[in-house]
Design a protein around this motif. Structure first.
Motif, PDB file in Angstrom:
ATOM      1  N   CYS A  88     -14.189 -46.874   3.410  1.00  0.00           N
ATOM      2  CA  CYS A  88     -13.469 -46.970   4.679  1.00  0.00           C
ATOM      3  C   CYS A  88     -13.479 -45.582   5.298  1.00  0.00           C
ATOM      4  N   ARG A  89     -13.679 -45.509   6.579  1.00  0.00           N
ATOM      5  CA  ARG A  89     -13.623 -44.176   7.191  1.00  0.00           C
ATOM      6  C   ARG A  89     -12.947 -44.283   8.544  1.00  0.00           C
ATOM      7  N   GLY A  90     -12.272 -43.215   8.895  1.00  0.00           N
ATOM      8  CA  GLY A  90     -11.561 -43.219  10.163  1.00  0.00           C
ATOM      9  C   GLY A  90     -12.461 -42.733  11.280  1.00  0.00           C
ATOM     10  N   TYR A  91     -11.853 -42.360  12.378  1.00  0.00           N
ATOM     11  CA  TYR A  91     -12.603 -41.811  13.503  1.00  0.00           C
ATOM     12  C   TYR A  91     -12.652 -40.292  13.374  1.00  0.00           C
ATOM     13  N   GLY A  92     -13.482 -39.671  14.169  1.00  0.00           N
ATOM     14  CA  GLY A  92     -13.603 -38.222  14.117  1.00  0.00           C
ATOM     15  C   GLY A  92     -14.480 -37.826  12.942  1.00  0.00           C
ATOM     16  N   GLY A  93     -14.555 -36.555  12.689  1.00  0.00           N
ATOM     17  CA  GLY A  93     -15.401 -36.055  11.613  1.00  0.00           C
ATOM     18  C   GLY A  93     -14.809 -36.370  10.256  1.00  0.00           C
ATOM     19  N   PRO A  94     -15.599 -36.101   9.179  1.00  0.00           N
ATOM     20  CA  PRO A  94     -15.070 -36.360   7.836  1.00  0.00           C
ATOM     21  C   PRO A  94     -13.832 -35.504   7.585  1.00  0.00           C
ATOM     22  N   CYS A  95     -12.902 -36.076   6.891  1.00  0.00           N
ATOM     23  CA  CYS A  95     -11.623 -35.418   6.689  1.00  0.00           C
ATOM     24  C   CYS A  95     -11.474 -35.173   5.193  1.00  0.00           C
ATOM     25  N   PRO A  96     -11.081 -33.974   4.778  1.00  0.00           N
ATOM     26  CA  PRO A  96     -11.057 -33.681   3.339  1.00  0.00           C
ATOM     27  C   PRO A  96     -10.099 -34.601   2.574  1.00  0.00           C
ATOM     28  N   VAL A  97     -10.461 -34.877   1.334  1.00  0.00           N
ATOM     29  CA  VAL A  97      -9.598 -35.694   0.485  1.00  0.00           C
ATOM     30  C   VAL A  97      -8.747 -34.754  -0.356  1.00  0.00           C
ATOM     31  N   ASP A  98      -7.492 -34.576   0.043  1.00  0.00           N
ATOM     32  CA  ASP A  98      -6.643 -33.682  -0.746  1.00  0.00           C
ATOM     33  C   ASP A  98      -5.363 -34.351  -1.221  1.00  0.00           C
ATOM     34  N   GLN A  99      -5.248 -35.677  -0.932  1.00  0.00           N
ATOM     35  CA  GLN A  99      -4.132 -36.453  -1.473  1.00  0.00           C
ATOM     36  C   GLN A  99      -4.717 -37.730  -2.056  1.00  0.00           C
ATOM     37  N   ALA A 100      -4.048 -38.294  -3.071  1.00  0.00           N
ATOM     38  CA  ALA A 100      -4.571 -39.519  -3.689  1.00  0.00           C
ATOM     39  C   ALA A 100      -4.381 -40.717  -2.766  1.00  0.00           C
ATOM     40  N   VAL A 101      -3.316 -40.685  -1.963  1.00  0.00           N
ATOM     41  CA  VAL A 101      -3.043 -41.787  -1.028  1.00  0.00           C
ATOM     42  C   VAL A 101      -2.946 -41.182   0.373  1.00  0.00           C
ATOM     43  N   ASP A 102      -3.755 -41.702   1.294  1.00  0.00           N
ATOM     44  CA  ASP A 102      -3.727 -41.165   2.666  1.00  0.00           C
ATOM     45  C   ASP A 102      -2.358 -41.349   3.299  1.00  0.00           C
ATOM     46  N   ASP A 103      -1.975 -40.414   4.159  1.00  0.00           N
ATOM     47  CA  ASP A 103      -0.719 -40.594   4.896  1.00  0.00           C
ATOM     48  C   ASP A 103      -0.905 -41.688   5.957  1.00  0.00           C
ATOM     49  N   ILE A 104       0.186 -42.099   6.573  1.00  0.00           N
ATOM     50  CA  ILE A 104       0.139 -43.259   7.470  1.00  0.00           C
ATOM     51  C   ILE A 104      -0.832 -43.058   8.648  1.00  0.00           C
ATOM     52  N   PRO A 105      -0.795 -41.922   9.367  1.00  0.00           N
ATOM     53  CA  PRO A 105      -1.726 -41.785  10.500  1.00  0.00           C
ATOM     54  C   PRO A 105      -3.206 -41.882  10.096  1.00  0.00           C
ATOM     55  N   HIS A 106      -3.590 -41.233   8.987  1.00  0.00           N
ATOM     56  CA  HIS A 106      -4.990 -41.319   8.553  1.00  0.00           C
ATOM     57  C   HIS A 106      -5.345 -42.739   8.114  1.00  0.00           C
ATOM     58  N   ALA A 107      -4.417 -43.371   7.390  1.00  0.00           N
ATOM     59  CA  ALA A 107      -4.681 -44.740   6.908  1.00  0.00           C
ATOM     60  C   ALA A 107      -4.811 -45.699   8.093  1.00  0.00           C
ATOM     61  N   LEU A 108      -3.995 -45.490   9.138  1.00  0.00           N
ATOM     62  CA  LEU A 108      -4.080 -46.347  10.340  1.00  0.00           C
ATOM     63  C   LEU A 108      -5.427 -46.180  11.039  1.00  0.00           C
ATOM     64  N   LEU A 109      -5.908 -44.940  11.090  1.00  0.00           N
ATOM     65  CA  LEU A 109      -7.204 -44.698  11.737  1.00  0.00           C
ATOM     66  C   LEU A 109      -8.327 -45.408  10.981  1.00  0.00           C
ATOM     67  N   CYS A 110      -8.250 -45.403   9.647  1.00  0.00           N
ATOM     68  CA  CYS A 110      -9.257 -46.135   8.861  1.00  0.00           C
ATOM     69  C   CYS A 110      -9.122 -47.628   9.110  1.00  0.00           C
ATOM     70  N   ALA A 111      -7.888 -48.108   9.119  1.00  0.00           N
ATOM     71  CA  ALA A 111      -7.665 -49.553   9.297  1.00  0.00           C
ATOM     72  C   ALA A 111      -8.155 -50.032  10.660  1.00  0.00           C
ATOM     73  N   ALA A 112      -8.168 -49.121  11.651  1.00  0.00           N
ATOM     74  CA  ALA A 112      -8.621 -49.504  12.990  1.00  0.00           C
ATOM     75  C   ALA A 112     -10.077 -49.948  12.972  1.00  0.00           C
ATOM     76  N   ARG A 113     -10.841 -49.501  11.962  1.00  0.00           N
ATOM     77  CA  ARG A 113     -12.243 -49.909  11.859  1.00  0.00           C
ATOM     78  C   ARG A 113     -12.407 -51.056  10.874  1.00  0.00           C
ATOM     79  N   CYS A 114     -11.331 -51.440  10.223  1.00  0.00           N
ATOM     80  CA  CYS A 114     -11.466 -52.345   9.079  1.00  0.00           C
ATOM     81  C   CYS A 114     -10.766 -53.685   9.284  1.00  0.00           C
TER      82      CYS A 114
END
Ligand SMILES: [Zn+2]
Length: 270
Positions: A88-114
């Motif tokens: 799953c990927r969000g919009y914009g450029g690749p975003c570093p993975v520094d947490q095991a669970v994405d925060d809500i804004p990042h997760a929403l951006l991914c869900a917008a494509r999914c």
């Protein structure tokens, strides 16, 4: 779940980390990542695969409404692990993975494509409701707001009381119905979920009624009182909205076509 960098930032040394691993207090998951024994198994799987839990899987962990069918884990892979199309990927450029669970804004951006638009709005409505934030605040937290997401944000409404209500609202408006959200109904001194003319559409969320006898009784009271106030009530279950929408839509069309829903002079509902 911790990265080595987080642990070092909290004052642990490499020697202490190694000792914690030896003593079983931390489990190495992949290079630079450690899990405690209470770590969420889905988050551990995501990290083991080289990414973070995101999209609806992360939103579920944040306690938000998520669409049915949690069959696979939604994982956002870091740039160095596997092809982007496998994740799953969000919009914009690749975003570093520094947490095991994405925060809500990042997760929403991914869900917008999914997930489809109506489901996405239902998830975002649940963010507005459960986190008590406005659309503007939610928009402000997002790393980027592409036009597709902006279009969906404009359809969000934090007054919505359940995922099923959000989905029904988006779909009915999409069909051209004029839908009032949380209309006041004087005859039972409260608010219905949705209103089209004199038709009140009440959307039951499954979890709510399975456990709550008082809510069940209160709904029957509202149905009785709304009838006295000359309203018509259509009560939809979770399954009606999620799995049987075609039939529901036909019934609403049939009702409104029969012109029985219009608000007329002294016969106005109350
Ligand atoms: Zn996804």
């Amino acid at each position: 779940m911790y990265t080595r960098r987080t642990l070092i930032g909290r004052g642990f040394s490499d020697v202490q980390i190694k000792r914690a691993v030896r003593e079983g207090r931390l489990t190495p998951v992949r290079r630079g990542w450690y899990a405690r024994d209470r770590a969420d198994p889905d988050a551990v799987t995501a990290v083991r695969k080289g990414g973070a839990l995101t999209c609806v899987s992360a939103l579920d962990k944040h306690g938000l409404w998520v669409p049915p069918g949690k069959t696979r884990l939604h994982i956002r892979l870091s740039r160095h692990h596997g092809p982007a199309r496998a994740s799953c990927r969000g919009y914009g450029g690749p975003c570093p993975v520094d947490q095991a669970v994405d925060d809500i804004p990042h997760a929403l951006l991914c869900a917008a494509r999914c997930v489809p638009e109506d489901y996405w709005v239902a998830i975002a409505d649940s963010v507005l409701r459960r986190r008590a934030v406005s659309v503007e605040e939610l928009r402000g937290c997002m790393p980027c707001v592409p036009p597709a997401v902006e279009r969906m944000l404009r359809k969000c409404d934090g007054r919505s009381q359940s995922g099923t209500e959000s989905i029904a609202r988006v779909r009915l408006r999409g069909e051209g119905f004029k839908v009032v959200v949380q209309p006041e109904v004087a005859s039972f001194h409260g608010h219905a979920d949705l209103r089209i003319g004199r038709l009140l559409v009440e959307c039951d969320s499954f979890e709510f009624h399975a456990a709550d006898r008082d809510a069940y009784r209160y709904d029957r009271y509202r149905d009785r009182k709304s009838l006295v106030g000359r309203w018509f009530t259509m009560r939809l279950t979770y399954d009606d909205v999620v799995y049987g929408w075609g039939e529901v839509l036909n019934d609403i069309r049939e009702f409104t076509r029969a012109d029985r829903h219009r608000l007329r002079g002294d016969r106005r509902p109350r």
